[in-house]
Design a protein around this motif. Structure first.
Motif, mmCIF file in Angstrom:
data_model
loop_
_atom_site.group_PDB
_atom_site.id
_atom_site.type_symbol
_atom_site.label_atom_id
_atom_site.label_comp_id
_atom_site.label_asym_id
_atom_site.label_seq_id
_atom_site.Cartn_x
_atom_site.Cartn_y
_atom_site.Cartn_z
ATOM 1 N N ILE A 730 5.185 -6.865 34.015
ATOM 2 C CA ILE A 730 4.102 -5.900 33.800
ATOM 3 C C ILE A 730 4.407 -5.046 32.577
ATOM 4 N N LYS A 731 3.420 -4.909 31.715
ATOM 5 C CA LYS A 731 3.519 -4.007 30.577
ATOM 6 C C LYS A 731 2.194 -3.252 30.476
ATOM 7 N N ILE A 732 2.242 -1.952 30.761
ATOM 8 C CA ILE A 732 1.022 -1.136 30.781
ATOM 9 C C ILE A 732 1.259 0.116 29.945
ATOM 10 N N THR A 733 0.285 0.454 29.111
ATOM 11 C CA THR A 733 0.338 1.674 28.309
ATOM 12 C C THR A 733 -0.700 2.666 28.854
ATOM 13 N N ILE A 734 -0.244 3.894 29.207
ATOM 14 C CA ILE A 734 -1.122 4.900 29.804
ATOM 15 C C ILE A 734 -1.147 6.130 28.903
ATOM 16 N N MET A 750 10.233 -12.426 45.837
ATOM 17 C CA MET A 750 10.424 -12.117 44.424
ATOM 18 C C MET A 750 11.785 -12.634 43.929
ATOM 19 N N VAL A 751 11.773 -13.258 42.735
ATOM 20 C CA VAL A 751 12.985 -13.764 42.098
ATOM 21 C C VAL A 751 13.290 -13.001 40.814
ATOM 22 N N GLU A 752 12.268 -12.687 40.034
ATOM 23 C CA GLU A 752 12.494 -12.051 38.726
ATOM 24 C C GLU A 752 11.382 -11.050 38.458
ATOM 25 N N ALA A 753 11.764 -9.831 38.053
ATOM 26 C CA ALA A 753 10.774 -8.777 37.811
ATOM 27 C C ALA A 753 11.137 -8.001 36.554
ATOM 28 N N HIS A 754 10.140 -7.770 35.683
ATOM 29 C CA HIS A 754 10.284 -6.983 34.461
ATOM 30 C C HIS A 754 9.223 -5.883 34.481
ATOM 31 N N LEU A 755 9.647 -4.636 34.343
ATOM 32 C CA LEU A 755 8.721 -3.511 34.380
ATOM 33 C C LEU A 755 8.805 -2.730 33.070
ATOM 34 N N ASP A 756 7.662 -2.560 32.426
ATOM 35 C CA ASP A 756 7.577 -1.796 31.180
ATOM 36 C C ASP A 756 6.334 -0.912 31.285
ATOM 37 N N ILE A 757 6.506 0.279 31.883
ATOM 38 C CA ILE A 757 5.398 1.196 32.158
ATOM 39 C C ILE A 757 5.497 2.366 31.190
ATOM 40 N N ASP A 758 4.617 2.408 30.212
ATOM 41 C CA ASP A 758 4.656 3.429 29.161
ATOM 42 C C ASP A 758 3.719 4.569 29.561
ATOM 43 N N HIS A 764 2.175 10.740 35.828
ATOM 44 C CA HIS A 764 1.196 9.677 36.049
ATOM 45 C C HIS A 764 1.853 8.377 36.512
ATOM 46 N N GLY A 765 3.171 8.315 36.463
ATOM 47 C CA GLY A 765 3.887 7.133 36.939
ATOM 48 C C GLY A 765 4.600 7.370 38.239
ATOM 49 N N ALA A 766 4.050 8.227 39.088
ATOM 50 C CA ALA A 766 4.694 8.551 40.368
ATOM 51 C C ALA A 766 4.774 7.342 41.287
ATOM 52 N N TRP A 767 3.951 6.304 41.025
ATOM 53 C CA TRP A 767 3.957 5.111 41.877
ATOM 54 C C TRP A 767 5.092 4.156 41.528
ATOM 55 N N VAL A 768 5.811 4.402 40.411
ATOM 56 C CA VAL A 768 6.861 3.469 39.970
ATOM 57 C C VAL A 768 7.991 3.366 40.997
ATOM 58 N N PRO A 769 8.497 4.498 41.574
ATOM 59 C CA PRO A 769 9.536 4.344 42.609
ATOM 60 C C PRO A 769 9.090 3.505 43.796
ATOM 61 N N LEU A 783 14.399 -3.078 33.843
ATOM 62 C CA LEU A 783 13.642 -1.833 33.749
ATOM 63 C C LEU A 783 13.720 -1.324 32.318
ATOM 64 N N ARG A 784 12.567 -1.210 31.669
ATOM 65 C CA ARG A 784 12.534 -0.733 30.298
ATOM 66 C C ARG A 784 12.521 0.800 30.257
ATOM 67 N N TYR A 785 12.607 1.333 29.038
ATOM 68 C CA TYR A 785 12.873 2.754 28.810
ATOM 69 C C TYR A 785 11.944 3.671 29.603
ATOM 70 N N TYR A 786 10.612 3.523 29.426
ATOM 71 C CA TYR A 786 9.680 4.451 30.058
ATOM 72 C C TYR A 786 9.680 4.293 31.577
#
Length: 936
Positions: A730-734, A750-758, A764-769, A783-786
């Motif tokens: 997932i890559k989302i820009t908010i 799930m085997v492989e997960a990549h998260l990039d939530i900008d 606004h990213g309280a749902w990430v945890p 897990l990417r920077y943002y």
């Protein structure tokens, strides 16, 4: 690179390393650091070559000064053991070179190499030829060794290796003074200007094990004698040009392994000793007879071949092919495995050998033992298809029961039609070995309508496609290896191997399967290969058309029209891929109408205009894979019927809003498994389109989702209720004034997960945890920077238990030991950890709000963690503490890799790496096999 690891080594090892470099490069290491400043002075191996100093005026003076400085500044406590000096076109005083040699020659010198192409003459030091320690001596361009005549006795008691490249010099005196010589390379030449020196006799030392001997010193009207009484000889290369009668005496060679004979002669009677030499070489394992040496055997009166009980490889250059000659040879080579025959003809030789009579006895009628039991490979060079040549090839193919490969080089003077007839004729011969592969090499191919490079490229493409087809189809390997299909392998230009006729023998349905792995333009071009291929492409059921394969002047539209109208309509299109840039939407719709029924999975790309796809695409019952890219409209208005694709499993959308709204398409795919969805807003600022909700199909197993459509001050909703999901990216820009809500189920598979939530605003990213908890069964998590920033800022966030996580990649805004330890305590079987520092403008003000980690060491650190990589390391207190912690507590660690922050300048980075490596290297490690790598 591990610079300091080398610097920590003692001088003796460093000098041994530097001894493999030219001295000029070894000396240049003195500028690396203080540690290296004086290391080169202890070198005991000097390799000096004036070619590195020659460019520019005054190079000779610079070169002399350089060598003088090297010899004057080096440490005299370390005597020179090996010295190599190469001087070309050198005109300075000979006293300079003699001074250098006097400084080098001593009781410790073991190897001396001199290549002196001098304008002046010099007398080499007498001490050089009486050195008791010298083990290896090479004298190149050695007209300067004529001074040996004035020397007293030459005596080199330790010399084992000698190379002499002399001009107009008799080497006998030097050879007689080497009592233990084992390896000799002796090249004796006469002056091309006419200054001939008569050398009546050359006696080789009896102790030799290897001899390379080239002799061009024989003169007209003189009798020369060469003595090779060397019973321990294992390797022999002899090239002699006999202008007059030459006598060669030799012993038997019971230890011979490899022998090459290259005997040039003006008259055959001058070298009547060649058959006797062949008899002395009967124990060799490899024998190579060049053209003129074989002539001597052709003309030897009643010459009989000796028995070769150990010969494995035989290479023969023959002046004219004769089957009886070869069969007699083979009958005496009982265990021969490899045979190479090269027919070397010139006009002179052909006329000569047609006039003389061959003194070759008739061979035995029985088949030679090596042909039936041992011969595995045969190579024939310059094949002309004479009666004798064809008879011999047929003999080997039919009677060679263990043959694996027969390679035939077709004579370049043959025309193409003759070459084709030869291939066809020889391929039809039945073979005694079921695994024999027949290869033809054409060094000068010419084909109608295409140059050699075009054919070569086309054939390579066919072979590559055939290989792919074999891997994916059950019937492929059986068909390709059937007796009918294994008729011939062919080589074309530049020695490249392709399987031409093997492919041509296959039925059309397999050929079309092979061609389906090529772009349609290449597949269509196979029609020029032969009549067999003229109409094959018309049965293709896979069409792949890309306008990038066409030049600007090529009529792309006309080409596609021709492909679709000329193909065989009895074979419906099953897969269709179109990638083009054209403004003719009507033309493209015409092509699609021709393709869609019967239904065909496909890929459609139309980048330059906004047009509507036919409705039939979205109600196709057999469509399994669909790819839509760029500005294609799905026309989701009232007039558009319901989308229903009951067989669609793979969907890839790379499209722009507002031309595409994915909901209607996604809702009509009841069995969709793999989805790639890239959405971007391509409207002017005043026409932003609001896409409030996107619902992912529940059947998904793989999802790649990039969303850049969140631009308005609204609330957006994305639903990922996909309990069977195995891969997620997932890559989302908010933006700052927008809010995104994401709903999701748990992902037990799930085997492989990549998260990039900008998130422009962390809240606004309280749902990430919560998403992280849903991913707790994954094996790889990135897990990417943002995304990580949301976890830093989440109040009282506690990591879920990751029972299956093997690899973890975390980009953090600033390093925090508590954050990392809390994460590791919940990763029970983690084996690989990658941490990257990506500081932003607010990194230094961020605080981690999580709990204090337990004092006990995480289980994964002591029992599972094998590799750690730290990127953009800045050596803060927290970072240093964490690295030390892992080095001491990681009991099964194998590698720890640290990459330094790239913003440091080179000098600072180098010093920093040295200090860091020295400090970390001194830390005791929990794992005895742990390797520490620091990359600047």
């Amino acid at each position: 690179m591990n610079m300091d690891r080398i610097s920590l080594l003692p001088n003796s090892i460093l000098c041994d390393i530097l001894s493999y470099l030219p001295t000029k490069e070894a000396v240049s290491t003195s500028i690396l650091s203080r540690r290296w400043r004086h290391v080169w002075k202890e070198l005991q191996v000097l390799d000096i070559d004036d070619t590195t100093s020659r460019p520019g005026p005054g190079w000779e003076a610079r070169f002399v000064s350089y060598v003088n400085a090297i010899l004057a500044r080096r440490n005299a406590d370390f005597p020179i053991q090996k010295f190599r000096l190469s001087c070309y076109e050198y005109s300075e005083s000979s006293l300079t070179i003699l001074t250098w040699l006097d400084a080098v020659i001593g009781p410790y010198l073991q190897e001396l190499y001199l290549c002196l192409d001098l304008v002046c003459e010099i007398d080499l030091p007498e001490a050089m030829l009486t050195s008791p320690s010298l083990k290896s001596l090479a004298l190149k361009h050695g007209d300067y060794i004529d001074c040996y005549r004035r020397f007293p006795n030459v005596y080199l008691p330790s010399l084992k290796n000698l190379e002499l490249d002399t001009l107009c010099v008799d080497p006998s005196k030097l050879l007689s003074g080497c009592p233990v010589l084992e390896n000799l390379m002796l090249i004796v030449l006469n002056d091309p200007c006419g200054s001939y020196v008569y050398i009546p006799t050359i006696q080789m030392p009896r102790t030799l094990k290897s001899l390379i001997f080239e002799d061009n010193s024989t003169v007209d009207n003189g009798i020369s004698h060469r003595v090779i009484d060397t019973p321990s000889l294992e390797y022999l290369y002899m090239k002699i040009i006999a202008k007059s009668k030459l006598q060669v005496s030799f012993s038997d060679f019971p230890n011979m392994v490899e022998a090459h004979l290259h005997i040039h002669h003006g008259r055959v009677e001058h070298v009547l000793w060649v058959p006797e030499l062949l008899l002395a070489l009967r124990e060799t394992k490899l024998l190579a007879l060049k053209h003129c040496a074989t002539e001597c055997l052709f003309n030897g009166v009643t010459s009989e071949f000796p028995e070769f009980p150990r010969l494995l490889n035989l290479e023969l250059d023959v002046p004219c092919f004769n089957t009886d000659f070869l069969l007699n040879f083979l009958h005496n080579c009982h265990v021969l495995e490899g045979l190479v025959v090269h027919v070397l003809k010139s006009v002179v030789h052909c006329e000569y050998f047609h006039r003389i009579e061959f003194f070759v006895p008739a061979p035995p009628t029985m088949v030679s033992n090596c042909v039936t039991s041992h011969l595995k490979s045969f190579e024939f060079r310059e094949y002309e298809n004479s009666a004798d040549e064809r008879e011999f090839i047929e003999y080997l193919l039919q009677r060679g029961l263990v043959l694996k490969r027969v390679t035939i080089h077709l004579n370049s003077y043959l025309d193409q039609e003759t070459k084709y007839d030869i291939v066809k004729e020889l391929s039809a011969i039945p073979r005694g070995s079921t695994t024999c592969q027949l290869n033809f090499i054409d060094q000068n191919p010419v084909e109608h309508g295409m140059n050699s490079h075009s054919l070569y490229f086309l054939y390579c493409s066919l072979l590559k496609a055939a290989t792919a087809a074999v891997k994916t189809q059950h019937h492929g390997p059986t068909a390709l290896h059937s007796p009918a299909a294994s008729s011939v392998d062919t080589k074309l230009t530049e020695g490249k191997r392709i399987n031409m006729d093997r492919i041509s023998c296959l039925p059309n349905y397999i050929l079309c399967e092979i061609l389906s792995y090529l772009p349609t333009k290449q597949a269509g071009s196979t029609s020029v290969l032969s009549r067999r291929w003229r109409h094959v492409w018309k049965d293709l059921q896979v069409i792949d058309i890309d306008d990038r394969h066409f030049r600007d002047e090529d009529p792309f539209d006309s080409y596609v029209n021709a492909i679709l109208t000329q193909r065989n309509a009895d074979y419906s299109i099953e897969k269709f891929r179109l990638n083009c840039e054209t403004n003719s939407t009507d033309l493209i719709l015409t092509w699609l109408d021709a393709v869609i029924w019967p239904p065909s999975p496909g890929t459609i790309s139309q980048p330059s205009c906004k047009w509507k796809l036919p409705e039939a695409i979205f109600t196709c019952p057999l469509l399994k894979s669909l790819v839509l890219k760029r500005e294609i409209s799905l026309n989701c208005g009232r007039e558009f019927p319901n989308v229903y694709l009951p067989s669609l499993k793979n969907l890839k959308l790379k499209l722009f809003i507002p031309y595409v709204h994915p909901n209607k398409l996604l809702s009509g795919c009841p069995v969709l498994e793999n989805l790639t969805l890239f959405l971007a807003n391509n409207t002017p600022d005043a026409r932003n389109v609001y896409v409030p909700t996107i619902q992912m199909p529940r059947t998904l197993k793989s999802l790649t989702f990039e969303d850049d459509t969140i631009v308005l001050d609204e609330i957006y909703h994305r639903v990922i209720d996909t309990p069977s999901l195995e891969y997620l990216n997932i890559k989302i820009t908010i933006p700052k004034n927008s809010e995104l809500q994401v709903s999701f189920s748990s992902f037990p598979n799930m085997v492989e997960a990549h998260l990039d939530i900008d998130n422009a605003r962390v809240e606004h990213g309280a749902w990430v945890p919560d998403l992280l908890r849903a991913l707790r069964e994954t094996k790889l998590l990135a897990l990417r920077y943002y995304t990580t920033r949301c976890l830093f800022s989440a109040p009282a966030f506690e990591f879920p238990e990751f029972h299956r996580l093997v690899n973890l990649e975390v980009d953090v805004p600033c390093f925090n030991t508590n954050f990392m330890l809390n994460f590791l305590h919940n990763c029970h079987v983690l084996e690989g950890l990658v941490v990257g520092i990506w500081p932003g403008f607010d990194s230094y003000t961020m605080e981690y709000h999580g709990p204090t980690p337990p004092t006990m060491v995480p289980n994964c650190v002591t029992s599972h963690l094998k590799s750690v990589e730290f990127r953009a390391y800045e050596d803060t207190a927290d970072e240093r503490e964490f690295i030390v912690y892992l080095l001491q507590k990681g009991l099964v660690l194998k590698t720890v890799t640290i990459s330094i922050e790239p913003d440091f300048d080179q000098e600072t980075k180098y010093e920093f790496v040295r200090e860091l490596y020295a400090e970390l290297y001194a830390i005791p490690r929990g794992s005895t096999t742990c390797q520490l790598n620091i990359w600047p």
